[in-house]
Design a protein around this motif. Sequence first.
Motif, PDB file in Angstrom:
ATOM      1  N   ASP A  47       0.823  -1.214   0.000  1.00 11.66           N
ATOM      2  CA  ASP A  47       0.000   0.000   0.000  1.00 11.66           C
ATOM      3  C   ASP A  47       0.861   1.270   0.000  1.00 11.66           C
ATOM      4  OD1 ASP A  47       0.929  -0.428   2.550  1.00 11.66           O
ATOM      5  OD2 ASP A  47      -0.986   0.027   3.546  1.00 11.66           O
ATOM      6  N   ARG A  48       2.127   1.103  -0.325  1.00 14.36           N
ATOM      7  CA  ARG A  48       3.056   2.236  -0.388  1.00 14.36           C
ATOM      8  C   ARG A  48       3.277   2.670  -1.839  1.00 14.36           C
ATOM      9  NH1 ARG A  48       8.561   0.682   1.449  1.00 14.36           N
ATOM     10  NH2 ARG A  48       9.110   1.221  -0.659  1.00 14.36           N
ATOM     11  N   ASP A  49       3.177   3.988  -2.107  1.00 10.13           N
ATOM     12  CA  ASP A  49       3.427   4.513  -3.448  1.00 10.13           C
ATOM     13  C   ASP A  49       4.897   4.378  -3.809  1.00 10.13           C
ATOM     14  OD1 ASP A  49       0.794   5.284  -3.768  1.00 10.13           O
ATOM     15  OD2 ASP A  49       1.152   7.406  -3.367  1.00 10.13           O
ATOM     16  N   GLY A  50       5.140   4.282  -5.084  1.00  7.49           N
ATOM     17  CA  GLY A  50       6.498   4.327  -5.603  1.00  7.49           C
ATOM     18  C   GLY A  50       6.814   5.769  -5.989  1.00  7.49           C
ATOM     19  N   SER A  51       7.907   5.957  -6.736  1.00  2.86           N
ATOM     20  CA  SER A  51       8.261   7.315  -7.151  1.00  2.86           C
ATOM     21  C   SER A  51       9.188   7.287  -8.362  1.00  2.86           C
ATOM     22  CB  SER A  51       8.937   8.074  -6.015  1.00  2.86           C
ATOM     23  OG  SER A  51      10.184   7.478  -5.709  1.00  2.86           O
ATOM     24  N   MET A  88       6.824  20.149 -24.837  1.00  2.94           N
ATOM     25  CA  MET A  88       7.283  20.341 -23.462  1.00  2.94           C
ATOM     26  C   MET A  88       6.651  21.554 -22.780  1.00  2.94           C
ATOM     27  SD  MET A  88       9.460  17.857 -22.873  1.00  2.94           S
ATOM     28  CE  MET A  88      10.419  18.413 -21.478  1.00  2.94           C
ATOM     29  N   ALA A  89       5.903  22.364 -23.509  1.00  8.07           N
ATOM     30  CA  ALA A  89       5.378  23.622 -22.981  1.00  8.07           C
ATOM     31  C   ALA A  89       4.504  23.446 -21.736  1.00  8.07           C
ATOM     32  CB  ALA A  89       4.606  24.365 -24.064  1.00  8.07           C
ATOM     33  N   ALA A  90       3.700  22.417 -21.705  1.00 11.44           N
ATOM     34  CA  ALA A  90       2.752  22.265 -20.603  1.00 11.44           C
ATOM     35  C   ALA A  90       3.151  21.228 -19.565  1.00 11.44           C
ATOM     36  CB  ALA A  90       1.375  21.921 -21.166  1.00 11.44           C
ATOM     37  N   VAL A  91       4.389  20.719 -19.607  1.00  4.87           N
ATOM     38  CA  VAL A  91       4.790  19.684 -18.656  1.00  4.87           C
ATOM     39  C   VAL A  91       5.230  20.315 -17.338  1.00  4.87           C
ATOM     40  CG1 VAL A  91       5.403  18.099 -20.515  1.00  4.87           C
ATOM     41  CG2 VAL A  91       7.174  19.479 -19.453  1.00  4.87           C
ATOM     42  N   GLU A  92       5.421  19.473 -16.346  1.00  2.00           N
ATOM     43  CA  GLU A  92       5.720  19.949 -14.993  1.00  2.00           C
ATOM     44  C   GLU A  92       7.161  20.438 -14.847  1.00  2.00           C
ATOM     45  OE1 GLU A  92       4.650  16.542 -12.660  1.00  2.00           O
ATOM     46  OE2 GLU A  92       2.565  17.186 -12.551  1.00  2.00           O
ATOM     47  N   GLY A 100      26.305  26.298  -7.563  1.00  2.05           N
ATOM     48  CA  GLY A 100      27.573  26.832  -8.040  1.00  2.05           C
ATOM     49  C   GLY A 100      27.346  28.210  -8.611  1.00  2.05           C
ATOM     50  N   GLU A 101      28.402  28.784  -9.164  1.00  2.00           N
ATOM     51  CA  GLU A 101      28.299  30.155  -9.665  1.00  2.00           C
ATOM     52  C   GLU A 101      27.194  30.324 -10.711  1.00  2.00           C
ATOM     53  OE1 GLU A 101      31.086  33.312 -12.031  1.00  2.00           O
ATOM     54  OE2 GLU A 101      32.043  31.967 -10.603  1.00  2.00           O
ATOM     55  N   ASP A 102      27.191  29.502 -11.738  1.00  2.00           N
ATOM     56  CA  ASP A 102      26.189  29.577 -12.801  1.00  2.00           C
ATOM     57  C   ASP A 102      25.397  28.284 -12.911  1.00  2.00           C
ATOM     58  OD1 ASP A 102      27.082  32.127 -13.532  1.00  2.00           O
ATOM     59  OD2 ASP A 102      28.545  31.325 -14.941  1.00  2.00           O
ATOM     60  N   THR A 103      25.429  27.452 -11.880  1.00  2.00           N
ATOM     61  CA  THR A 103      24.850  26.118 -11.946  1.00  2.00           C
ATOM     62  C   THR A 103      23.775  25.930 -10.880  1.00  2.00           C
ATOM     63  OG1 THR A 103      26.951  25.258 -12.746  1.00  2.00           O
ATOM     64  CG2 THR A 103      25.403  23.646 -11.890  1.00  2.00           C
ATOM     65  N   ALA A 104      22.763  25.164 -11.238  1.00  2.00           N
ATOM     66  CA  ALA A 104      21.719  24.785 -10.287  1.00  2.00           C
ATOM     67  C   ALA A 104      21.501  23.289 -10.388  1.00  2.00           C
ATOM     68  CB  ALA A 104      20.421  25.524 -10.589  1.00  2.00           C
ATOM     69  N   ARG A 105      21.200  22.665  -9.265  1.00  2.00           N
ATOM     70  CA  ARG A 105      20.814  21.260  -9.247  1.00  2.00           C
ATOM     71  C   ARG A 105      19.289  21.241  -9.277  1.00  2.00           C
ATOM     72  NH1 ARG A 105      23.631  16.358  -6.870  1.00  2.00           N
ATOM     73  NH2 ARG A 105      24.700  16.908  -8.776  1.00  2.00           N
ATOM     74  N   CYS A 106      18.747  20.600 -10.307  1.00  2.00           N
ATOM     75  CA  CYS A 106      17.303  20.582 -10.504  1.00  2.00           C
ATOM     76  C   CYS A 106      16.777  19.174 -10.263  1.00  2.00           C
ATOM     77  CB  CYS A 106      16.962  21.054 -11.905  1.00  2.00           C
ATOM     78  SG  CYS A 106      17.546  22.732 -12.246  1.00  2.00           S
ATOM     79  N   THR A 107      15.705  19.092  -9.475  1.00  2.00           N
ATOM     80  CA  THR A 107      15.136  17.806  -9.085  1.00  2.00           C
ATOM     81  C   THR A 107      13.648  17.788  -9.408  1.00  2.00           C
ATOM     82  OG1 THR A 107      16.715  17.674  -7.263  1.00  2.00           O
ATOM     83  CG2 THR A 107      14.819  16.203  -7.162  1.00  2.00           C
ATOM     84  N   TYR A 108      13.222  16.700 -10.004  1.00  2.00           N
ATOM     85  CA  TYR A 108      11.811  16.470 -10.296  1.00  2.00           C
ATOM     86  C   TYR A 108      11.432  15.152  -9.646  1.00  2.00           C
ATOM     87  CZ  TYR A 108       7.636  15.180 -12.922  1.00  2.00           C
ATOM     88  OH  TYR A 108       6.364  14.785 -13.272  1.00  2.00           O
ATOM     89  N   THR A 109      10.416  15.174  -8.803  1.00  2.00           N
ATOM     90  CA  THR A 109       9.952  13.954  -8.134  1.00  2.00           C
ATOM     91  C   THR A 109       8.437  13.860  -8.266  1.00  2.00           C
ATOM     92  OG1 THR A 109      11.744  14.085  -6.525  1.00  2.00           O
ATOM     93  CG2 THR A 109       9.883  12.689  -5.947  1.00  2.00           C
ATOM     94  N   VAL A 110       7.978  12.671  -8.603  1.00  2.00           N
ATOM     95  CA  VAL A 110       6.541  12.441  -8.702  1.00  2.00           C
ATOM     96  C   VAL A 110       6.230  11.084  -8.070  1.00  2.00           C
ATOM     97  CG1 VAL A 110       6.697  11.426 -11.019  1.00  2.00           C
ATOM     98  CG2 VAL A 110       4.559  12.468 -10.277  1.00  2.00           C
ATOM     99  N   ALA A 111       5.113  11.035  -7.353  1.00  2.00           N
ATOM    100  CA  ALA A 111       4.662   9.775  -6.762  1.00  2.00           C
ATOM    101  C   ALA A 111       4.083   8.888  -7.859  1.00  2.00           C
ATOM    102  CB  ALA A 111       3.611  10.043  -5.690  1.00  2.00           C
TER     103      ALA A 111
END
Length: 150
Positions: A47-51, A88-92, A100-111
């Motif tokens: 009964d536990r969701d995945g991701s 891709m215009a309407a996606v999450e 970092g100076e010009d860098t970002a770590r981007c994370t996308y998580t969905v159940a």
Amino acid sequence: MSRRIALSVAAGVVLLGGAGAFALAHAGEQPPVLADSTARYSAPEGDRDGSLTFVTDVTASSGIKSVKVLAWPQDSSFAEKGLTKKDMAAVEPAVCEPSGEDTARCTYTVAVTASDAASSPRGAWHVAVLATAGNGTTTLDTEAAGFTVG
């Protein structure tokens, strides 16, 4: 004669200065760069969701305006016709944090619920990413990472 040499030197300095300004302007318009992209899928259990979690590092000298993520099965219409920026215009969006100076770590998580998993095609999946820099330039990677739904 010395006046002619002085004019030539002045013209050369102006020409080189203009080339340098063009190079700087061109460098500012570089599209975002994606690196170290990974996807991790875990199926629901009991009964536990995945991701599904996707992580990527995005570098853009003008900053990161947005990063959008779409997981798609290999056996879909996208494999035949190819994904576009319009698709891709309407996606999450992913959530991005400076790393970092010009860098970002981007994370996308969905159940992933049991019903999501039951209705999803089995086999190979890809993660597409559309990164938009602060200056409006974009990078679309239709297969930034992959995972398998069993």
